[in-house]
Scaffold this motif. Structure first.
Motif, PDB file in Angstrom:
ATOM      1  N   THR A   1       0.799  -1.097  -0.046  1.00 38.42           N
ATOM      2  CA  THR A   1       0.015   0.037  -0.022  1.00 38.42           C
ATOM      3  C   THR A   1       0.620   1.237   0.037  1.00 38.42           C
ATOM      4  OG1 THR A   1      -0.023  -0.226   2.506  1.00 38.42           O
ATOM      5  CG2 THR A   1      -1.924  -1.016   1.268  1.00 38.42           C
ATOM      6  N   ARG A   2       1.972   1.178   0.454  1.00 36.97           N
ATOM      7  CA  ARG A   2       2.746   2.405   0.732  1.00 36.97           C
ATOM      8  C   ARG A   2       4.300   2.073   0.940  1.00 36.97           C
ATOM      9  NH1 ARG A   2       3.043   6.083   5.505  1.00 36.97           N
ATOM     10  NH2 ARG A   2       3.150   8.499   4.616  1.00 36.97           N
ATOM     11  N   ILE A   3       5.005   2.983   0.222  1.00 39.06           N
ATOM     12  CA  ILE A   3       6.572   3.126   0.460  1.00 39.06           C
ATOM     13  C   ILE A   3       6.972   4.467   0.938  1.00 39.06           C
ATOM     14  CG2 ILE A   3       8.971   2.282  -0.342  1.00 39.06           C
ATOM     15  CD1 ILE A   3       7.745   0.496  -2.063  1.00 39.06           C
ATOM     16  N   VAL A   4       7.554   4.499   2.195  1.00 37.85           N
ATOM     17  CA  VAL A   4       8.102   5.890   2.370  1.00 37.85           C
ATOM     18  C   VAL A   4       9.568   5.893   3.171  1.00 37.85           C
ATOM     19  CG1 VAL A   4       7.919   7.891   3.967  1.00 37.85           C
ATOM     20  CG2 VAL A   4       5.750   6.857   3.045  1.00 37.85           C
ATOM     21  N   GLY A   5      10.364   6.282   2.172  1.00 38.54           N
ATOM     22  CA  GLY A   5      11.890   6.257   2.661  1.00 38.54           C
ATOM     23  C   GLY A   5      12.070   4.447   2.562  1.00 38.54           C
ATOM     24  N   LEU A   6      12.579   4.151   3.675  1.00 39.32           N
ATOM     25  CA  LEU A   6      13.156   2.845   3.893  1.00 39.32           C
ATOM     26  C   LEU A   6      11.923   1.796   4.250  1.00 39.32           C
ATOM     27  CD1 LEU A   6      16.484   3.204   5.725  1.00 39.32           C
ATOM     28  CD2 LEU A   6      16.169   2.512   3.367  1.00 39.32           C
ATOM     29  N   THR A   7      10.748   2.452   4.722  1.00 35.82           N
ATOM     30  CA  THR A   7       9.631   1.595   5.498  1.00 35.82           C
ATOM     31  C   THR A   7       8.576   1.186   4.202  1.00 35.82           C
ATOM     32  OG1 THR A   7       9.634   2.839   7.096  1.00 35.82           O
ATOM     33  CG2 THR A   7       7.860   1.677   7.008  1.00 35.82           C
ATOM     34  N   ILE A   8       8.175  -0.045   4.059  1.00 30.64           N
ATOM     35  CA  ILE A   8       7.065  -0.580   3.179  1.00 30.64           C
ATOM     36  C   ILE A   8       5.987  -1.052   4.038  1.00 30.64           C
ATOM     37  CG2 ILE A   8       6.646  -2.415   1.632  1.00 30.64           C
ATOM     38  CD1 ILE A   8       9.739  -2.697   0.900  1.00 30.64           C
ATOM     39  N   GLU A   9       5.027  -0.624   3.571  1.00 32.44           N
ATOM     40  CA  GLU A   9       3.501  -1.028   4.307  1.00 32.44           C
ATOM     41  C   GLU A   9       2.782  -1.844   3.417  1.00 32.44           C
ATOM     42  OE1 GLU A   9       1.729   2.602   5.638  1.00 32.44           O
ATOM     43  OE2 GLU A   9       3.424   3.544   6.642  1.00 32.44           O
ATOM     44  N   ALA A  10       2.130  -2.764   4.181  1.00 31.62           N
ATOM     45  CA  ALA A  10       1.187  -3.809   3.306  1.00 31.62           C
ATOM     46  C   ALA A  10      -0.023  -4.112   4.108  1.00 31.62           C
ATOM     47  CB  ALA A  10       2.026  -5.009   2.875  1.00 31.62           C
ATOM     48  N   LYS A  11      -1.121  -4.478   3.375  1.00 33.77           N
ATOM     49  CA  LYS A  11      -2.206  -4.855   4.280  1.00 33.77           C
ATOM     50  C   LYS A  11      -2.657  -6.355   3.748  1.00 33.77           C
ATOM     51  CE  LYS A  11      -4.017  -0.266   5.620  1.00 33.77           C
ATOM     52  NZ  LYS A  11      -4.893   0.745   5.707  1.00 33.77           N
ATOM     53  N   GLY A  12      -3.512  -6.677   4.611  1.00 31.98           N
ATOM     54  CA  GLY A  12      -4.270  -8.086   3.994  1.00 31.98           C
ATOM     55  C   GLY A  12      -3.319  -9.240   4.370  1.00 31.98           C
ATOM     56  N   ILE A  13      -2.550  -9.025   5.364  1.00 32.67           N
ATOM     57  CA  ILE A  13      -1.353 -10.043   5.431  1.00 32.67           C
ATOM     58  C   ILE A  13      -0.962  -9.739   6.972  1.00 32.67           C
ATOM     59  CG2 ILE A  13       0.517  -8.945   4.589  1.00 32.67           C
ATOM     60  CD1 ILE A  13       1.601 -11.617   4.124  1.00 32.67           C
ATOM     61  N   THR A  14      -1.031 -11.135   7.855  1.00 38.69           N
ATOM     62  CA  THR A  14      -0.533 -10.862   9.082  1.00 38.69           C
ATOM     63  C   THR A  14       1.029 -11.704   9.368  1.00 38.69           C
ATOM     64  OG1 THR A  14      -1.691 -12.796   9.841  1.00 38.69           O
ATOM     65  CG2 THR A  14      -2.768 -10.596  10.218  1.00 38.69           C
ATOM     66  N   ALA A  15       1.802 -11.077  10.068  1.00 41.78           N
ATOM     67  CA  ALA A  15       3.043 -11.572  10.363  1.00 41.78           C
ATOM     68  C   ALA A  15       3.464 -11.407  11.530  1.00 41.78           C
ATOM     69  CB  ALA A  15       3.922 -11.487   9.063  1.00 41.78           C
ATOM     70  N   THR A  16       4.494 -12.098  12.164  1.00 47.10           N
ATOM     71  CA  THR A  16       5.289 -11.641  13.504  1.00 47.10           C
ATOM     72  C   THR A  16       6.241 -10.873  13.150  1.00 47.10           C
ATOM     73  OG1 THR A  16       6.364 -13.658  13.332  1.00 47.10           O
ATOM     74  CG2 THR A  16       4.476 -13.704  14.429  1.00 47.10           C
ATOM     75  N   VAL A  17       6.925 -10.167  13.884  1.00 45.52           N
ATOM     76  CA  VAL A  17       8.037  -9.328  13.896  1.00 45.52           C
ATOM     77  C   VAL A  17       9.161 -10.272  13.606  1.00 45.52           C
ATOM     78  CG1 VAL A  17       9.428  -7.533  14.900  1.00 45.52           C
ATOM     79  CG2 VAL A  17       7.033  -7.308  15.274  1.00 45.52           C
ATOM     80  N   GLY A  18      10.024  -9.874  12.781  1.00 48.17           N
ATOM     81  CA  GLY A  18      11.146 -10.536  12.510  1.00 48.17           C
ATOM     82  C   GLY A  18      11.017 -11.761  11.249  1.00 48.17           C
ATOM     83  N   SER A  19       9.735 -11.991  10.791  1.00 49.70           N
ATOM     84  CA  SER A  19       9.546 -12.831   9.728  1.00 49.70           C
ATOM     85  C   SER A  19       9.938 -12.307   8.596  1.00 49.70           C
ATOM     86  CB  SER A  19       8.112 -13.391   9.870  1.00 49.70           C
ATOM     87  OG  SER A  19       7.340 -12.222   9.860  1.00 49.70           O
ATOM     88  N   ILE A  20      10.046 -13.182   7.350  1.00 51.86           N
ATOM     89  CA  ILE A  20      10.381 -12.584   6.212  1.00 51.86           C
ATOM     90  C   ILE A  20       9.225 -12.608   5.211  1.00 51.86           C
ATOM     91  CG2 ILE A  20      11.917 -12.762   4.214  1.00 51.86           C
ATOM     92  CD1 ILE A  20      13.360 -11.917   6.769  1.00 51.86           C
ATOM     93  N   CYS A  21       8.919 -11.675   4.328  1.00 48.17           N
ATOM     94  CA  CYS A  21       8.023 -11.443   3.421  1.00 48.17           C
ATOM     95  C   CYS A  21       8.361 -11.237   2.121  1.00 48.17           C
ATOM     96  CB  CYS A  21       6.863 -10.463   3.594  1.00 48.17           C
ATOM     97  SG  CYS A  21       5.820 -10.928   5.151  1.00 48.17           S
ATOM     98  N   ARG A  22       7.845 -11.968   0.982  1.00 49.67           N
ATOM     99  CA  ARG A  22       8.043 -11.522  -0.338  1.00 49.67           C
ATOM    100  C   ARG A  22       7.170 -10.959  -0.928  1.00 49.67           C
ATOM    101  NH1 ARG A  22      11.072 -16.459  -3.323  1.00 49.67           N
ATOM    102  NH2 ARG A  22      12.633 -15.481  -2.082  1.00 49.67           N
ATOM    103  N   ILE A  23       7.622  -9.738  -1.837  1.00 52.91           N
ATOM    104  CA  ILE A  23       6.987  -8.658  -2.627  1.00 52.91           C
ATOM    105  C   ILE A  23       7.203  -8.860  -3.742  1.00 52.91           C
ATOM    106  CG2 ILE A  23       6.231  -6.331  -2.853  1.00 52.91           C
ATOM    107  CD1 ILE A  23       7.697  -5.933  -0.112  1.00 52.91           C
ATOM    108  N   LEU A  24       6.129  -9.211  -4.772  1.00 50.25           N
ATOM    109  CA  LEU A  24       6.285  -9.655  -6.321  1.00 50.25           C
ATOM    110  C   LEU A  24       6.076  -8.204  -6.991  1.00 50.25           C
ATOM    111  CD1 LEU A  24       4.032 -12.886  -6.673  1.00 50.25           C
ATOM    112  CD2 LEU A  24       6.609 -12.601  -5.810  1.00 50.25           C
ATOM    113  N   LYS A  25       7.050  -8.247  -8.054  1.00 52.35           N
ATOM    114  CA  LYS A  25       7.071  -7.176  -8.804  1.00 52.35           C
ATOM    115  C   LYS A  25       6.017  -7.329  -9.915  1.00 52.35           C
ATOM    116  CE  LYS A  25      11.888  -5.697  -8.382  1.00 52.35           C
ATOM    117  NZ  LYS A  25      13.086  -5.441  -8.656  1.00 52.35           N
TER     118      LYS A  25
END
Length: 456
Positions: free
Chosen positions: A33-57
């Motif tokens: 949903t949003r990228i600001v600087g180094l921070t990427i924001e996503a919705k519709g998914i839950t994950a614990t802190v420290g886990s790894i997510c993959r974002i498809l181009k």
């Protein structure tokens, strides 16, 4: 929306043929949903802190995202709020768009470990940087390691020969001790670090080059370590152009490798250059996700990260080996009261401070005895060596305190017998503390040289 895809785990090392043999796994996608600087924001998914997510181009073809990094970006979860997941990319996020599919890749961050890593140079993901074959290890461990009950740790009761006269004789180090190497820029920190790497009597050497100039990686390996030194060493490199997450991950990876060999009864030397750059990386992460800045802009997470890292080294359990760790600390503007330097000094078992004045006088290694200390030397050194070292330190400091009077000729010989002796022995003391970068000084030779210097 649910979709069936095939993918490897974050740290799996598999070839293309193995990918097609895997069974399908059900994945739930969220959206970017949003990228600001180094921070990427996503919705519709839950994950614990420290886990790894993959974002498809959006340019990724069906089924391609598993093997080609040009078609995806992996990111680590660093926080969440009201259904929004905050992530930071492990590499450049170029090519991502709003609405990009995001799924959970791994709930924990792990890495492959084993003897196959010896003699290799790897990046923060454990991938080879030396142009040699892919590293295939039979074991893997969680990146954060397993803490040891402090009551189960062995005591530090063995002297470690580091091959440097000034440290062996004046700042005796033990197997499992944690030391800080504090210096400003350009005072011989890298050279001293190289001497410790080559001369220290350790079974395995793990070197973390974190946040430094990229050219220094090859120079350190070829000019300082050499072919012989690399045989029992592992180098983890995350230069300054890596993302802050990769620099933090490389630091944890170096500690994990050291812990692996300690658990197998090895005496490990862990060198991290530099802990200050690790703090800078954590500062970037903390400020990007909204942590409040404190002293010199460092967020609170920095002051919890550094002690946690330091406590991962040290002695192991009764049937394990030890990790002797040396962390370099950059005293910006030669300020020893820098918050990172101050925190590290409080957490470590001693420090070696390098003096710009000595370096300017071509006195190498430029170890400042006035600011350096080994908190374990009173326990490790025998009484004769300890008393001789204290006598040397008193004479050295007494001369430094009266240097102005001596230089202008205002001091009259005979006024202070101790100062008279310090003046008479000054040249011999300076010669003892100096050491060429390619000269090895054993602990026994260092102790004997100290006694001969003071004529005791």
């Amino acid at each position: 929306m649910n979709k069936v895809v095939e993918f490897p785990s974050f740290n799996d090392h598999v070839n293309d043929a193995q990918l097609h043999l895997r069974g399908p796994a059900l994945r739930r996608y969220g959206v970017l949903t949003r990228i600001v600087g180094l921070t990427i924001e996503a919705k519709g998914i839950t994950a614990t802190v420290g886990s790894i997510c993959r974002i498809l181009k959006n340019s990724a073809a069906e089924g391609v995202e598993q093997t080609n990094k040009d078609h995806y970006v992996d990111a680590q979860v660093v926080g969440f709020e009201s259904g929004t997941l905050f992530m930071m990319p492990l590499w450049d996020a170029f090519g991502l768009q709003a609405g990009a599919k995001t799924y959970l890749l791994s709930e924990t961050d792990s890495a492959a470990v084993g003897d196959e890593l010896l003699g290799r140079v790897v990046n923060a993901l454990g991938e080879p940087l030396d142009g040699m074959a892919e590293i295939v290890c039979s074991e893997s461990s969680g990146l954060m390691g397993s803490p040891i009950n402090p009551m189960e740790r062995k005591p530090i009761d063995r002297i470690l020969d580091v091959g440097v006269k000034a440290i062996n004789a004046m700042l005796t180090v033990g197997c499992g001790q944690r030391l800080g190497l504090i210096a400003g820029s350009g005072v011989g920190k890298s050279v001293l670090l190289g001497m410790l790497t080559k001369f220290t009597a350790a079974d395995v050497v793990v070197i973390g080059l974190i946040g430094e100039r990229g050219r220094e990686v090859k120079e350190f390996i070829e000019q300082i370590l050499g072919t012989e030194g690399m045989q029992h060493a592992i180098v983890v490199a995350a230069p300054a152009d890596n993302s802050p997450l990769l620099r933090i991950r490389a630091t944890h990876l170096a500690h994990l490798y050291a812990e692996h060999f300690r658990a197998r009864g090895k005496d490990v030397l862990l060198l991290v250059d530099s802990l200050t750059r690790v703090a800078h990386a954590q500062r970037e992460i903390g400020l990007a996700i909204g942590e409040p800045p404190t002293s010199k802009g460092y967020p609170p997470s920095v002051f919890s990260l550094l002690p946690n890292l330091i406590e991962r080294s040290g002695t192991g359990k009764a049937d394990q080996g030890s990790i002797t760790s040396i962390y370099t600390l950059l005293a910006e503007g030669d300020d020893l009261q820098d918050p990172v330097v101050d925190l590290a000094r409080a957490s470590l078992d001693g420090q070696v401070v390098l003096s710009r004045a000595l370096a300017d006088a071509a006195h190498y290694p430029a170890i400042d005895l006035a600011g350096s200390i080994s908190r374990l030397m009173p326990i490790l050194a025998d009484s004769d060596n300890f008393d001789t070292a204290n006598m040397f330190r008193r004479l050295w400091t007494l001369y430094q305190q009266n240097l102005d009077l001596i230089q202008v000729g205002a001091y009259e010989m005979g006024t202070n017998p101790d100062l008279d002796r310090a003046i008479a022995l000054r040249a011999d003391m300076e010669a003892f503390l100096r050491q060429p970068m390619d000269e090895l000084a054993t602990f026994e030779a260092s102790a004997q040289g100290l006694k001969e210097c003071l004529n005791v």
